[in-house]
Write an enzyme that holds these catalytic residues in place. Sequence first.
Site, PDB file in Angstrom:
ATOM      1  CG  ASP A 161      36.467  41.695  43.725  1.00  0.00           C
ATOM      2  OD1 ASP A 161      37.642  41.910  43.384  1.00  0.00           O
ATOM      3  OD2 ASP A 161      36.037  40.564  44.006  1.00  0.00           O
ATOM      4  NE  ARG A 168      43.189  41.715  39.729  1.00  0.00           N
ATOM      5  CZ  ARG A 168      43.022  41.128  40.922  1.00  0.00           C
ATOM      6  NH1 ARG A 168      41.873  41.222  41.558  1.00  0.00           N
ATOM      7  NH2 ARG A 168      43.994  40.468  41.486  1.00  0.00           N
ATOM      8  CE  LYS A 187      36.323  39.072  46.846  1.00  0.00           C
ATOM      9  NZ  LYS A 187      36.897  38.236  45.821  1.00  0.00           N
TER      10      LYS A 187
END
Length: 464
Positions: A161, A168, A187
């Site tokens: 992530d 991103r 998470k």
Amino acid sequence: MRMYDLIMKKRNGYEHSKEEIRYIIEGFTKGEIPDYQMSAWLMSVYYKGMSGEETLELTNAMADSGDRLDLSRINGIKVDKHSTGGVGDKTTFIVAPILASLGVPMAKMSGRGLGHTGGTIDKLEAIKGFNVAISEDLFINNVNNIKLSLVGQTGNLAPADKKIYALRDVTATVDSIPLIASSIMSKKLAAGADVIVLDVKCGSGAFMQDEVSAKELAHTMVDIGNGAGRKTYGIITDMNEPLGCKVGNALEVYEACEVLKLKDLENLDYGIKRLLEVSLTLASYMLMGAKNQSIDKDETSNDNNLNDGYHEKENCLNYEEARRLCEEAVTSGKALDKFAEFVAAQGGDADMIYNPDLLPKAKYIVPVYMDKEGYVASCKTSEVGMVNLILGGGRETKESKIDLAVGIDIRKHIGDFVKGDEVFAYIHADDESVIEEAKKRLIAAYKLSDEKAFPDKIIKGIIE
Ligand code: URA
């Protein structure tokens, strides 16, 4: 499998198999898929979306990319909460002690603030001596002994992530619901709790500015949580003005202590009332989830004794009962005592909890007046967060040092009438040179009108 084919598949709007999603996440985490191909895939997801199954697999793959916190040494059903980020959000300091004082274990990992939103860890560091970097053993022991412990996020929680988010951030693919939901939930799943309550903020200070997108995000995250076997609730709450009255690190701990000291929950200042409402709603769902999951677990382990396949959950806690217990935890002072006990167990000065005037104070406390009279009609909430940043209380980059004492104390809320000579807010500053700019930005963040305005409902929806 070739990444080229998978980009084309998503670009053309088809659904990935589980194996394909694992291939993408594992390949990118290991460095085998280059940034340019991952960026193209993320942009395809941005435009074509993902099914529920794809989003769940993406979340699990990211959660599996690093360590999963092993909470098996903690007794009982573990609960966690997550806020999608807002301004003045100090609910963790109210909710966590309420739950712990009711015997529900909370082993919490939290982050630092960035940009206009604050971070739980920074706020707690306003308490002298408080240590967020305790060992795993102390973390587990504290949860077993006092039901509450909180640490900063470890380096290896969902590394996929972290890597994907960085990409991103520079490829304009942050605001995609499946990508946000899987990022947050990866998470949360790796952090190990059995019950997860999500506070999905909605409004001018939140990621999701409108109710439709906030509800869609909440639904997506709740489906992921439940799909991964964790009881998950989504509470959509208003962020069209800061939550409570105070924004800033020490100031927010101060306000949480004020709430935990309440003996009477009626006739409250409007800001405190909204803060209390969000906190009690989150806490009640967490308590309900924890109690009812433990009943489910007991029943599953006793299933051999059930020969008719039917059993009534007569001991289940409903919302009203959970809410009454949470309110009592506040008015009895038990939650306040629990907060002090938690602070002391992590090396902090517990006197600051009973006497929050001991928390760090800024050098200057300056009143702010509006430039006209009228009803407070609206607020650009993220701008209030920016005022805190200008004062030095927020972080522009991950490396910025922050001033824990500064912030804003807002005296008027949406719907209030502001007279010309009335103080609208107080700015708490250490650097005299930024006060004028902070004042100007704060005044500009609010709109006054001649007509009475009404605030949005504080709880905008519950997704179970
Ligand atoms: N917070 C996260 O952790 N991830 C996102 O994508 C957005 C907000």
